[in-house]
Scaffold this motif. Structure first.
Motif, PDB file in Angstrom:
ATOM      1  N   GLN A  95       0.827  -1.237   0.000  1.00  7.30           N
ATOM      2  CA  GLN A  95       0.000   0.000   0.000  1.00  7.30           C
ATOM      3  C   GLN A  95       0.850   1.271   0.000  1.00  7.30           C
ATOM      4  OE1 GLN A  95      -2.843   0.112   3.171  1.00  7.30           O
ATOM      5  NE2 GLN A  95      -3.841   1.986   2.416  1.00  7.30           N
ATOM      6  N   PRO A  96       1.908   1.433   0.841  1.00 13.43           N
ATOM      7  CA  PRO A  96       2.766   2.636   0.744  1.00 13.43           C
ATOM      8  C   PRO A  96       3.415   2.774  -0.610  1.00 13.43           C
ATOM      9  CG  PRO A  96       3.158   1.490   2.790  1.00 13.43           C
ATOM     10  CD  PRO A  96       2.279   0.586   1.979  1.00 13.43           C
ATOM     11  N   TYR A  97       3.746   1.650  -1.244  1.00 14.57           N
ATOM     12  CA  TYR A  97       4.357   1.699  -2.567  1.00 14.57           C
ATOM     13  C   TYR A  97       3.382   2.298  -3.571  1.00 14.57           C
ATOM     14  CZ  TYR A  97       5.841   0.064  -7.155  1.00 14.57           C
ATOM     15  OH  TYR A  97       6.171   0.021  -8.483  1.00 14.57           O
ATOM     16  N   GLN A  98       2.154   1.804  -3.544  1.00  9.13           N
ATOM     17  CA  GLN A  98       1.172   2.295  -4.499  1.00  9.13           C
ATOM     18  C   GLN A  98       0.872   3.790  -4.277  1.00  9.13           C
ATOM     19  OE1 GLN A  98      -2.033  -0.419  -3.777  1.00  9.13           O
ATOM     20  NE2 GLN A  98      -1.081  -2.114  -4.944  1.00  9.13           N
ATOM     21  N   GLN A  99       0.755   4.222  -3.014  1.00  9.70           N
ATOM     22  CA  GLN A  99       0.538   5.650  -2.723  1.00  9.70           C
ATOM     23  C   GLN A  99       1.732   6.474  -3.192  1.00  9.70           C
ATOM     24  OE1 GLN A  99      -0.186   5.688   1.481  1.00  9.70           O
ATOM     25  NE2 GLN A  99      -2.339   4.979   1.268  1.00  9.70           N
ATOM     26  N   GLY A 100       2.934   5.939  -3.012  1.00 10.63           N
ATOM     27  CA  GLY A 100       4.128   6.655  -3.441  1.00 10.63           C
ATOM     28  C   GLY A 100       4.192   6.828  -4.933  1.00 10.63           C
ATOM     29  N   VAL A 101       3.748   5.786  -5.691  1.00 10.90           N
ATOM     30  CA  VAL A 101       3.748   5.898  -7.154  1.00 10.90           C
ATOM     31  C   VAL A 101       2.829   7.025  -7.605  1.00 10.90           C
ATOM     32  CG1 VAL A 101       3.085   4.709  -9.280  1.00 10.90           C
ATOM     33  CG2 VAL A 101       4.401   3.504  -7.540  1.00 10.90           C
ATOM     34  N   SER A 102       1.630   7.069  -6.993  1.00 11.82           N
ATOM     35  CA  SER A 102       0.694   8.139  -7.355  1.00 11.82           C
ATOM     36  C   SER A 102       1.257   9.516  -7.000  1.00 11.82           C
ATOM     37  CB  SER A 102      -0.635   7.912  -6.632  1.00 11.82           C
ATOM     38  OG  SER A 102      -1.536   8.964  -6.908  1.00 11.82           O
ATOM     39  N   ALA A 103       1.837   9.668  -5.799  1.00  9.62           N
ATOM     40  CA  ALA A 103       2.416  10.945  -5.396  1.00  9.62           C
ATOM     41  C   ALA A 103       3.601  11.318  -6.275  1.00  9.62           C
ATOM     42  CB  ALA A 103       2.834  10.886  -3.926  1.00  9.62           C
ATOM     43  N   GLU A 104       4.374  10.272  -6.724  1.00 10.69           N
ATOM     44  CA  GLU A 104       5.520  10.534  -7.588  1.00 10.69           C
ATOM     45  C   GLU A 104       5.080  11.136  -8.910  1.00 10.69           C
ATOM     46  OE1 GLU A 104       9.019   8.081  -9.992  1.00 10.69           O
ATOM     47  OE2 GLU A 104       7.559   7.018  -8.727  1.00 10.69           O
ATOM     48  N   LYS A 105       4.021  10.598  -9.490  1.00 10.04           N
ATOM     49  CA  LYS A 105       3.528  11.137 -10.759  1.00 10.04           C
ATOM     50  C   LYS A 105       3.072  12.604 -10.608  1.00 10.04           C
ATOM     51  CE  LYS A 105       2.036   6.675 -12.658  1.00 10.04           C
ATOM     52  NZ  LYS A 105       0.869   5.891 -13.128  1.00 10.04           N
ATOM     53  N   THR A 106       2.364  12.852  -9.511  1.00 14.20           N
ATOM     54  CA  THR A 106       1.883  14.232  -9.295  1.00 14.20           C
ATOM     55  C   THR A 106       3.036  15.200  -9.134  1.00 14.20           C
ATOM     56  OG1 THR A 106      -0.111  13.358  -8.245  1.00 14.20           O
ATOM     57  CG2 THR A 106       0.450  15.665  -7.831  1.00 14.20           C
ATOM     58  N   ALA A 107       4.042  14.808  -8.316  1.00 15.15           N
ATOM     59  CA  ALA A 107       5.171  15.700  -8.072  1.00 15.15           C
ATOM     60  C   ALA A 107       5.981  15.927  -9.344  1.00 15.15           C
ATOM     61  CB  ALA A 107       6.046  15.131  -6.964  1.00 15.15           C
ATOM     62  N   LEU A 108       6.178  14.850 -10.133  1.00 13.47           N
ATOM     63  CA  LEU A 108       6.941  15.002 -11.371  1.00 13.47           C
ATOM     64  C   LEU A 108       6.216  15.927 -12.358  1.00 13.47           C
ATOM     65  CD1 LEU A 108       8.219  11.354 -11.971  1.00 13.47           C
ATOM     66  CD2 LEU A 108       9.587  13.373 -11.444  1.00 13.47           C
ATOM     67  N   GLY A 109       4.866  15.784 -12.419  1.00 14.94           N
ATOM     68  CA  GLY A 109       4.115  16.678 -13.313  1.00 14.94           C
ATOM     69  C   GLY A 109       4.267  18.149 -12.928  1.00 14.94           C
ATOM     70  N   HIS A 110       4.206  18.435 -11.601  1.00  7.71           N
ATOM     71  CA  HIS A 110       4.381  19.824 -11.145  1.00  7.71           C
ATOM     72  C   HIS A 110       5.792  20.317 -11.428  1.00  7.71           C
ATOM     73  CE1 HIS A 110       0.853  19.390  -8.087  1.00  7.71           C
ATOM     74  NE2 HIS A 110       0.436  19.497  -9.343  1.00  7.71           N
ATOM     75  N   LEU A 111       6.779  19.452 -11.143  1.00  9.28           N
ATOM     76  CA  LEU A 111       8.171  19.877 -11.314  1.00  9.28           C
ATOM     77  C   LEU A 111       8.499  20.175 -12.773  1.00  9.28           C
ATOM     78  CD1 LEU A 111      10.074  17.588  -8.782  1.00  9.28           C
ATOM     79  CD2 LEU A 111      10.020  20.080  -8.810  1.00  9.28           C
ATOM     80  N   ARG A 112       7.967  19.388 -13.687  1.00 13.52           N
ATOM     81  CA  ARG A 112       8.256  19.658 -15.099  1.00 13.52           C
ATOM     82  C   ARG A 112       7.769  21.054 -15.511  1.00 13.52           C
ATOM     83  NH1 ARG A 112       6.032  14.303 -15.638  1.00 13.52           N
ATOM     84  NH2 ARG A 112       7.708  12.731 -15.850  1.00 13.52           N
ATOM     85  N   THR A 113       6.624  21.423 -14.975  1.00 13.88           N
ATOM     86  CA  THR A 113       6.100  22.761 -15.304  1.00 13.88           C
ATOM     87  C   THR A 113       6.898  23.863 -14.621  1.00 13.88           C
ATOM     88  OG1 THR A 113       3.878  21.825 -15.545  1.00 13.88           O
ATOM     89  CG2 THR A 113       4.037  24.199 -15.237  1.00 13.88           C
ATOM     90  N   LEU A 114       7.277  23.635 -13.351  1.00 13.33           N
ATOM     91  CA  LEU A 114       7.916  24.703 -12.577  1.00 13.33           C
ATOM     92  C   LEU A 114       9.356  24.959 -12.994  1.00 13.33           C
ATOM     93  CD1 LEU A 114       6.513  23.803  -9.022  1.00 13.33           C
ATOM     94  CD2 LEU A 114       5.868  25.738 -10.462  1.00 13.33           C
ATOM     95  N   VAL A 115      10.090  23.920 -13.452  1.00 10.41           N
ATOM     96  CA  VAL A 115      11.501  24.109 -13.779  1.00 10.41           C
ATOM     97  C   VAL A 115      11.705  24.383 -15.258  1.00 10.41           C
ATOM     98  CG1 VAL A 115      12.188  22.614 -11.871  1.00 10.41           C
ATOM     99  CG2 VAL A 115      11.926  21.639 -14.155  1.00 10.41           C
ATOM    100  N   ARG A 116      10.600  24.573 -16.000  1.00 11.23           N
ATOM    101  CA  ARG A 116      10.737  24.827 -17.429  1.00 11.23           C
ATOM    102  C   ARG A 116      11.485  26.158 -17.634  1.00 11.23           C
ATOM    103  NH1 ARG A 116       5.176  24.902 -19.842  1.00 11.23           N
ATOM    104  NH2 ARG A 116       5.297  22.713 -19.203  1.00 11.23           N
ATOM    105  N   GLY A 117      12.508  26.130 -18.468  1.00 15.03           N
ATOM    106  CA  GLY A 117      13.315  27.306 -18.729  1.00 15.03           C
ATOM    107  C   GLY A 117      14.550  27.394 -17.861  1.00 15.03           C
ATOM    108  N   ASP A 118      14.681  26.523 -16.845  1.00 14.12           N
ATOM    109  CA  ASP A 118      15.871  26.510 -15.978  1.00 14.12           C
ATOM    110  C   ASP A 118      16.680  25.260 -16.348  1.00 14.12           C
ATOM    111  OD1 ASP A 118      17.776  26.501 -13.991  1.00 14.12           O
ATOM    112  OD2 ASP A 118      16.365  26.942 -12.367  1.00 14.12           O
ATOM    113  N   ALA A 119      17.795  25.464 -17.042  1.00 14.08           N
ATOM    114  CA  ALA A 119      18.559  24.327 -17.582  1.00 14.08           C
ATOM    115  C   ALA A 119      19.055  23.397 -16.479  1.00 14.08           C
ATOM    116  CB  ALA A 119      19.736  24.835 -18.416  1.00 14.08           C
TER     117      ALA A 119
END
Length: 529
Positions: A95-119
């Motif tokens: 169960q922690p693994y599955q919750q972590g996978v979902s949280a990982e996808k959400t965090a990665l989606g936010h990070l891709r947007t926020l770091v755009r333009g910063d090499a």
């Protein structure tokens, strides 16, 4: 003549001295607006810079660091769940693994947007994604999909590889967070610097505005209000009688020109006053001479009229005596000559008496008091009762007011006007005379109208001249002094007299007298009955 302004101060003070108030104001306003525009642009840029840095810190740097921490927490939860399932074989550890996978996808989606333009941030995120994907592919997903017994075997077989890979992932996450933290710190420092610059900028703007306001006030005081105040003070001194004070101006060119014009006007006034003083002195001398001459003339007229009375009485008496004694004893020519002599003596005596009465107006009878014109008119009508009865005249009048004047002179006025109206009546109808009174502001307007023979328009001004006659003595008796006497009486009381040129039924004499506040007030004249 307008005095030209001296140009020496303009040349000595340079081109600035030729600037007018309008030009100074125009340049000052333009400069002030330019300074305020520059300051406004700088202030706007400072506000925009602060807003941009604040938005970058709040909307990008801080959320990126937070999502990086969330990504690390999600991966740690995944690793904990996989390790627990591989050691115990219990499925609840997934169960922690599955919750972590979902949280990982959400965090990665936010990070891709926020770091755009910063090499560097993009590179850090790519490294984290690569290592996370390698660990997922080699360890996490195989263990999570295996049965409990197989999961234990896989964890045991790949324990060393999984630990090495996840440690590398931890190091990549740490580097990512360090870089994001450093960038957030730098953004925070830039924001503080921008805020300090903004505050200093607004302080400078406020100081410059205060300085500009002070400069404007001081410029207006020195260039406009001060020179105007000094010019006004000098003008007031001149108005109070200091005509010898020279008015000099300072400040802009138009104010100096104004001062020069005012001084030119002062000099003109001085010349006019000197001329007026000389003229007044001459007029005083002439008035004294005229007064002395009038006094002598009045004395002469009075003495001459009295001295002429005695010889005229003798001539009249003896010619009448001659007429009575020798009338009918001589021829017709002698009787005619005697009649001419008697008539001439009588007319001369009447003329002298009228002239004496005319000279007494304003000199002998000058007792001003409240006079009821009703009583004065009634006495005048009584004095003319014989003429009224002989001609069948009808005399009517409006309600007459009370005025201030000399009752004797006002009685002469009414008697002359009524006598003329009766004398110059039309032969084919009896005289109808109406006296009207109308209040016009602070004056009473009276009118004596009749239905007589009237006065031709070309003679309506001449009839007020002394000894002016329009008819022969045979047609209408009199000396021609009646209306002249009326004019003198009315003007002595402060009024005016004239012939109504629009009246067509006969003659209408209109005159005014000052009102005392008593009597009825009417806006329109009552119609004649």
């Amino acid at each position: 003549m307008r005095t030209a302004v001296k140009t020496e101060p303009f040349d000595t003070q340079g081109a600035w001295s030729r600037w007018t108030t309008r030009r100074w104001l125009r340049v000052g306003v333009a400069t002030t607006l330019a300074v305020l525009a520059v300051l406004g642009a700088l202030g706007g840029w400072a506000m925009w810079r602060t807003s941009q840095l604040s938005a970058e810190l709040v909307d990008r740097r801080s959320p990126a660091l937070i999502d990086a921490m969330r990504l690390e927490q999600a991966l740690v939860n995944e690793e904990t769940g996989i390790r627990g399932y591989g050691l115990s074989g219990r499925s609840d550890f997934l169960q922690p693994y599955q919750q972590g996978v979902s949280a990982e996808k959400t965090a990665l989606g936010h990070l891709r947007t926020l770091v755009r333009g910063d090499a560097r941030a993009v590179a850090d995120l790519a490294e984290v994604e690569r290592l996370a994907g390698s660990w997922q592919e080699r360890t996490a997903r195989p263990v999570a999909t295996a049965s409990a017994a197989d999961a234990v075997k896989l964890v045991t077989q790949r324990a060393a590889e999984g630990k090495t890979t996840f440690d590398s992932l931890r190091d990549a996450l740490a580097r990512q967070q360090d870089h994001l933290e450093a960038e957030r710190t730098a953004a925070r420092r830039k924001l503080r610097q921008a805020e300090a610059l903004r505050n200093w900028m607004f302080a400078i703007i406020a100081g410059v505005i205060v300085l500009v306001a002070a400069l404007v006030f001081e410029g207006l005081r020195r260039g406009v209000t001060g020179p105007l105040s000094r010019l006004g003070s000098a003008a007031r001194d001149v108005a109070q009688g200091r005509f010898d004070r020279t008015i000099t101006g300072d400040g802009p060119a138009d104010l100096r020109l104004l001062a020069s014009d005012v001084d030119s006007m002062r000099r003109r006034l001085v010349r006019e006053l000197q001329f007026s003083e000389a003229a007044r002195t001459q007029m005083d001398e002439q008035a004294q001479d005229l007064k002395r001459s009038n006094t002598e003339l009045e004395q002469f007229a009075y003495v001459a009229s009295h001295d002429l009375q005695e010889p005229l009485r003798k001539v009249s008496s003896f010619t009448q005596l001659l007429q009575r004694r020798y009338g009918g004893q001589l021829d017709d020519k002698a009787d005619q000559y005697i009649a001419f002599a008697v008539d001439g003596a009588n007319r001369m005596q009447t003329l002298i008496n009228d002239l004496l009465a005319f000279s007494r107006v304003g000199r002998v009878h000058n007792d001003h008091r409240t006079v009821d014109l009703e009583d004065v008119l009634s006495r005048a009508v009584d004095d003319l009762s014989v003429a009224v009865e002989e001609t069948g005249a009808e005399i009517s009048h409006d309600a007459l007011p009370t005025v201030v004047g000399d009752s004797t002179q006002l009685g002469m006025l009414w008697q002359n006007l009524l006598s003329n109206a009766i004398k110059f009546h039309s032969p084919d109808r009896p005289p109808q005379i109406h006296v009207s009174a109308v209040r016009q502001g602070d004056m009473w307007e009276f009118a004596v109208g009749d239905n007589g023979i009237g006065i031709a328009p070309e003679f309506q001004e001449k009839v007020f001249a002394i000894f002016q006659r329009l008819h022969t003595k045979d047609a209408y008796p009199g000396t021609g002094i009646g209306l002249a006497m009326c004019k003198k009486v009315v003007e002595f009381h402060g009024g005016t007299i004239r012939i109504d040129s629009e009246y067509r039924l006969g003659t209408r004499v209109v005159f005014t007298l000052p009102a005392t506040g008593d009597g009825p007030v009417s806006g329109e004249e009552e119609s004649r009955p």
